[in-house]
Design a protein around this motif. Structure first.
Motif, PDB file in Angstrom:
ATOM      1  N   ALA A 182       0.834  -1.205   0.000  1.00 46.97           N
ATOM      2  CA  ALA A 182       0.000   0.000   0.000  1.00 46.97           C
ATOM      3  C   ALA A 182       0.866   1.252   0.000  1.00 46.97           C
ATOM      4  CB  ALA A 182      -0.926  -0.013   1.208  1.00 46.97           C
ATOM      5  N   GLY A 183       1.939   1.247   0.803  1.00 45.50           N
ATOM      6  CA  GLY A 183       2.851   2.393   0.832  1.00 45.50           C
ATOM      7  C   GLY A 183       3.524   2.615  -0.502  1.00 45.50           C
ATOM      8  N   LEU A 184       3.933   1.502  -1.142  1.00 48.33           N
ATOM      9  CA  LEU A 184       4.582   1.606  -2.451  1.00 48.33           C
ATOM     10  C   LEU A 184       3.612   2.144  -3.493  1.00 48.33           C
ATOM     11  CD1 LEU A 184       7.023   1.055  -4.252  1.00 48.33           C
ATOM     12  CD2 LEU A 184       6.191  -1.286  -4.546  1.00 48.33           C
ATOM     13  N   LEU A 185       2.390   1.667  -3.460  1.00 42.71           N
ATOM     14  CA  LEU A 185       1.387   2.151  -4.409  1.00 42.71           C
ATOM     15  C   LEU A 185       1.122   3.637  -4.229  1.00 42.71           C
ATOM     16  CD1 LEU A 185      -0.703   1.581  -6.597  1.00 42.71           C
ATOM     17  CD2 LEU A 185      -2.326   0.943  -4.789  1.00 42.71           C
ATOM     18  N   ALA A 186       1.033   4.076  -2.975  1.00 43.43           N
ATOM     19  CA  ALA A 186       0.810   5.498  -2.708  1.00 43.43           C
ATOM     20  C   ALA A 186       1.959   6.338  -3.242  1.00 43.43           C
ATOM     21  CB  ALA A 186       0.635   5.713  -1.205  1.00 43.43           C
ATOM     22  N   ALA A 187       3.180   5.851  -3.047  1.00 42.38           N
ATOM     23  CA  ALA A 187       4.348   6.582  -3.551  1.00 42.38           C
ATOM     24  C   ALA A 187       4.299   6.702  -5.072  1.00 42.38           C
ATOM     25  CB  ALA A 187       5.629   5.877  -3.110  1.00 42.38           C
ATOM     26  N   ILE A 188       3.945   5.600  -5.744  1.00 42.00           N
ATOM     27  CA  ILE A 188       3.865   5.604  -7.208  1.00 42.00           C
ATOM     28  C   ILE A 188       2.790   6.568  -7.691  1.00 42.00           C
ATOM     29  CG2 ILE A 188       3.257   4.197  -9.220  1.00 42.00           C
ATOM     30  CD1 ILE A 188       4.587   1.829  -7.805  1.00 42.00           C
ATOM     31  N   LEU A 189       1.638   6.589  -7.002  1.00 41.79           N
ATOM     32  CA  LEU A 189       0.538   7.461  -7.402  1.00 41.79           C
ATOM     33  C   LEU A 189       0.893   8.940  -7.267  1.00 41.79           C
ATOM     34  CD1 LEU A 189      -2.526   5.543  -5.908  1.00 41.79           C
ATOM     35  CD2 LEU A 189      -1.838   5.728  -8.309  1.00 41.79           C
ATOM     36  N   VAL A 190       1.835   9.246  -6.382  1.00 40.82           N
ATOM     37  CA  VAL A 190       2.308  10.633  -6.245  1.00 40.82           C
ATOM     38  C   VAL A 190       3.422  10.930  -7.244  1.00 40.82           C
ATOM     39  CG1 VAL A 190       3.509  12.248  -4.722  1.00 40.82           C
ATOM     40  CG2 VAL A 190       1.625  10.868  -3.840  1.00 40.82           C
ATOM     41  N   MET A 191       4.366   9.999  -7.399  1.00 37.09           N
ATOM     42  CA  MET A 191       5.556  10.239  -8.222  1.00 37.09           C
ATOM     43  C   MET A 191       5.251  10.214  -9.712  1.00 37.09           C
ATOM     44  SD  MET A 191       8.255   7.957  -5.990  1.00 37.09           S
ATOM     45  CE  MET A 191       9.596   8.157  -7.167  1.00 37.09           C
ATOM     46  N   LEU A 192       4.377   9.323 -10.140  1.00 34.07           N
ATOM     47  CA  LEU A 192       4.107   9.204 -11.574  1.00 34.07           C
ATOM     48  C   LEU A 192       3.508  10.472 -12.170  1.00 34.07           C
ATOM     49  CD1 LEU A 192       4.225   7.439 -14.058  1.00 34.07           C
ATOM     50  CD2 LEU A 192       1.998   6.475 -13.437  1.00 34.07           C
ATOM     51  N   PRO A 193       2.454  11.053 -11.569  1.00 33.83           N
ATOM     52  CA  PRO A 193       1.939  12.315 -12.124  1.00 33.83           C
ATOM     53  C   PRO A 193       2.976  13.433 -12.102  1.00 33.83           C
ATOM     54  CG  PRO A 193       0.341  11.338 -10.635  1.00 33.83           C
ATOM     55  CD  PRO A 193       1.616  10.571 -10.469  1.00 33.83           C
TER      56      PRO A 193
END
Length: 217
Positions: A182-193
């Motif tokens: 979940a933490g990794l997914l949250a990081a990706i959702l912030v970093m990708l945009p």
């Protein structure tokens, strides 16, 4: 005989390196007040390719066989002497060797300028003047990229921390692997945009610069 040859080659390398250092000091003195603002990686690459040309010409003056390749060996020795690890120096030389030729197989401009350089000319300044208005290698764009990269990673770390904290506190039965996911997914959702926005800004700046600059002859 082999030891003698090795010693002779080392001596020739030292001579080329010393010649390059002396000439580079003179050239850097000439450009220090010109206000160049290039991305550090570009500036470093340009100076190193320039030194390849300098040592290539000097190697020919010493009647060295395959003086161009010897120039790369001398530059590798120079990098190691300046504190770079041998492994990293080898990789750097491989990179520079690839960049030393353009698409048609001819030598890159910086290499040619170094080959033709003299201690009292402005050859290094002439090379940098060629790229002074090139947005792709500007220091301003590089600084924007570095700041954006730090913000992106910091934002990703904060998002991951908050998500892990939230899941741990409010969903205590969640397994550790799921929490990390979940933490990794949250990081990706912030970093990708953030990455995509940065890429769009970069492309917009490049298109604007290309439209404003007439094609080179």
């Amino acid at each position: 005989m082999s030891d003698s040859g090795t010693g002779s080659q080392a001596g020739e390398t030292d001579i080329c390196v010393q010649h390059a250092r002396v000439l580079l000091v003179a050239q850097l003195e000439k450009i220090k007040d010109k206000g160049y603002d290039f991305a550090p990686p570009f500036r470093q690459m340009t100076v190193q390719l320039y030194l390849v040309g300098v040592m290539w010409r000097h190697g020919e003056n010493l009647d060295l066989p395959n003086a161009r390749e010897h120039a790369f060996q001398a530059l590798q020795s120079m990098l190691v002497e300046e504190g770079m690890s041998r492994k990293r120096a080898r990789r750097r030389i491989e990179f520079l060797s690839d960049k030393s030729r353009v698409e048609d197989g001819s030598d890159a401009y910086a290499v040619t300028a170094g080959y033709e350089a003299g201690p009292d000319d402005d050859s290094l300044a002439v090379v940098f003047d060629e790229y002074r208005d090139e947005v792709r290698v500007s220091g301003a764009l590089w600084r924007t990229y570095e700041r954006g990269k730090k913000i992106m990673f910091l934002g990703g770390m904060v998002a991951a921390f908050i998500t892990i904290w939230f899941v741990t506190i409010f969903l205590p039965k969640t397994e550790g692997v799921d929490i990390l996911a979940a933490g990794l997914l949250a990081a990706i959702l912030v970093m990708l945009p953030a990455f995509l926005i940065g890429l769009l800004i970069y492309r917009a700046k490049i298109r604007k610069a290309d439209a404003a600059s007439p094609p080179r002859a």
